[in-house]
Enzyme design. Structure first.
Site, PDB file in Angstrom:
ATOM      1  N   LYS A 149      13.811  -0.363   5.993  1.00 53.93           N
ATOM      2  CA  LYS A 149      14.326   0.308   4.811  1.00 53.93           C
ATOM      3  C   LYS A 149      15.733   0.815   5.111  1.00 53.93           C
ATOM      4  O   LYS A 149      15.976   1.458   6.144  1.00 53.93           O
ATOM      5  CB  LYS A 149      13.423   1.476   4.422  1.00 53.93           C
ATOM      6  CG  LYS A 149      12.022   1.055   3.999  1.00 53.93           C
ATOM      7  CD  LYS A 149      12.027   0.255   2.708  1.00 53.93           C
ATOM      8  CE  LYS A 149      10.622  -0.030   2.211  1.00 53.93           C
ATOM      9  NZ  LYS A 149      10.621  -0.759   0.922  1.00 53.93           N
ATOM     10  N   LYS A 245       4.490  -8.653  -6.537  1.00 52.45           N
ATOM     11  CA  LYS A 245       3.503  -7.618  -6.246  1.00 52.45           C
ATOM     12  C   LYS A 245       2.525  -7.529  -7.404  1.00 52.45           C
ATOM     13  O   LYS A 245       2.924  -7.592  -8.572  1.00 52.45           O
ATOM     14  CB  LYS A 245       4.176  -6.258  -6.032  1.00 52.45           C
ATOM     15  CG  LYS A 245       5.085  -6.195  -4.829  1.00 52.45           C
ATOM     16  CD  LYS A 245       5.785  -4.842  -4.742  1.00 52.45           C
ATOM     17  CE  LYS A 245       6.704  -4.770  -3.534  1.00 52.45           C
ATOM     18  NZ  LYS A 245       7.495  -3.512  -3.510  1.00 52.45           N
TER      19      LYS A 245
END
Length: 326
Positions: A149, A245
Site C-alpha cells: 500500500k 472483487k
C-alpha cells in the site's frame, strides 16, 4: 418455505490495516444465510465506506428483498432486485451455496469448471514508514507476491526498502487512488527500475481519463474504477488489467460475466478481496482459476478465521470444503 437471516460479525485483525484512505483494526462483515429445509447457503460481504456503504445500510438492503428471497428468487432474479454492492454479494453467494447443496454438486461445477485448483495469493503490506514496511517484507520474503500500500511522500523510499528486504519477491503497489497524474508519471519509471510488476489504481476513479494514451513503464490495474461490466469499456482504454472483487460486482454471478468479458478484451485479471474471513474468499476461488494475480489474503490478516476455514499453507490456498461454502 425458505428462511433468510442477515447477521453482523466483527473479526479482529492481527494489526492495523492501513491504506491511503485510513486504517482499520477489525473486519466488519455481513453474513446472509438462506435456508431451505435442511439445506442452507451462506454468503459473506464487506460494506465499504468508499462506495457509500455501511453495515446498517447493507442489512437494510437485504431486508428490502426478504419477501422475494423467501418466495424463491434465484440468482438471475436477484440481479434486478439489488444494485451491485455488498448486499447483493452476500445474497448471491448464499444462493450459489444453497443451489450447490440442493444439486449435490460443488459450486464450481455449477460455474462450468471441472475442478478447482489451489491458488497462490498475494500478501498485503500496509502503508507505513519505510522501515516498518521493510520489516514486514522481510518477514514475508518467501511469499511469491507482496502487495504494498502506498500513498505518502516517501513512497519510493518505502518500495526501495521493501525491494531490498525481499529481493526475489514479485511486487505490486496499490495507491488506492492517492496519486495525481504528475506523481504517477514521476514514480512509474522509478518503480519499473525496482522491478514492480503492477501499479493498482493510481488515480481517483472518475478522474482517470488522463490515463488514455499514457504508456506506463509499469502496467496499470483498475480497482476502484471497475465494479461491473458497465465500466469495462472505459477501463480497457486506460488499464492493462482489472481487479475484480465480489463486493464491488455484487456477487459471483456478475463477477464471472465480468471476468469473461474482460478476458475477451485482452485485459489481465486480478481477483481481489476486502479484509474478511474464508467464507468471503471461497467463492472468489472460482474466479481466481487462471487469473494472473490472486489477492485473497483476507484470512491471513485476521487474528482468527472462522471454523472451518480455508486451508492455507504459506500463500497457497486450497479449495473450500463443502462445510465452508459451495
Amino acid at each position: 418455505m425458505r428462511t433468510l437471516s442477515a447477521e453482523v460479525e466483527r473479526w479482529p485483525l492481527k494489526q492495523a490495516f492501513v491504506i491511503s484512505r485510513g486504517a482499520k483494526t477489525e473486519a466488519a462483515v455481513v453474513v446472509a444465510e438462506i435456508a431451505d429445509g435442511p439445506r442452507r447457503g451462506r454468503g459473506e460481504a464487506v460494506p465499504y465506506a468508499r462506495y457509500g456503504e455501511t453495515i446498517e445500510g447493507v442489512v437494510a438492503q437485504i431486508e428490502t428483498v426478504r419477501g422475494r428471497i423467501v418466495a424463491g428468487a434465484d440468482r438471475a432474479e436477484l440481479q434486478g432486485l439489488l444494485p451491485p454492492g455488498a448486499a447483493r454479494n452476500a445474497l448471491d453467494c448464499a444462493l450459489w451455496d444453497l443451489e450447490a447443496k440442493r444439486a449435490g454438486v460443488r459450486a464450481w461445477t455449477l460455474a462450468g469448471r471441472a475442478r478447482l485448483d489451489p491458488v497462490k495469493t498475494c500478501f498485503t503490506i500496509s502503508l507505513g514508514p519505510p522501515e516498518a514496511m521493510a520489516q514486514a517484507a522481510r518477514e514475508n520474503a518467501r511469499r511469491p507476491i507482496l502487495k504494498l500500500k502506498i500513498g505518502e511522500r516517501d513512497d519510493l523510499a518505502a518500495v526501495a526498502a521493501v525491494r531490498a528486504a525481499a529481493p526475489k519477491t514479485r511486487l505490486i503497489v496499490d495507491a488506492n487512488e492517492a496519486l495525481t497524474f504528475d506523481e504517477l508519471r514521476r514514480l512509474a519509471p522509478e518503480l519499473a527500475a525496482l522491478d514492480v510488476m503492477l501499479i493498482e489504481q493510481p488515480l481517483r476513479a472518475g478522474e482517470d481519463a488522463a490515463l488514455e494514451g499514457y504508456l506506463s513503464p509499469v502496467p496499470l490495474c483498475a480497482d476502484e474504477s471497475l465494479h461491473t461490466r458497465a465500466e469495462l469499456a472505459a477501463c480497457a482504454r486506460r488499464y492493462a488489467s482489472v481487479n475484480i472483487k465480489l463486493d464491488k460486482a455484487g456477487g459471483l454471478t456478475e463477477a464471472l460475466a465480468l471476468a469473461a468479458e474482460a478476458s475477451a478484451l485482452g485485459l489481465g485479471l486480478m481477483i481481489g478481496c476486502m479484509v474478511a474471513t474464508s467464507l468471503a474468499m471461497a467463492p472468489a476461488m472460482i474466479l481466481a482459476q487462471g487469473a494472473q494475480v490472486a489477492d485473497l489474503d483476507g484470512p491471513l490478516l485476521l487474528t482468527r478465521d472462522r471454523e472451518p476455514g480455508l486451508a492455507i499453507t504459506g500463500s497457497l490456498i486450497e479449495p473450500p470444503s463443502p462445510d465452508l461454502w459451495g
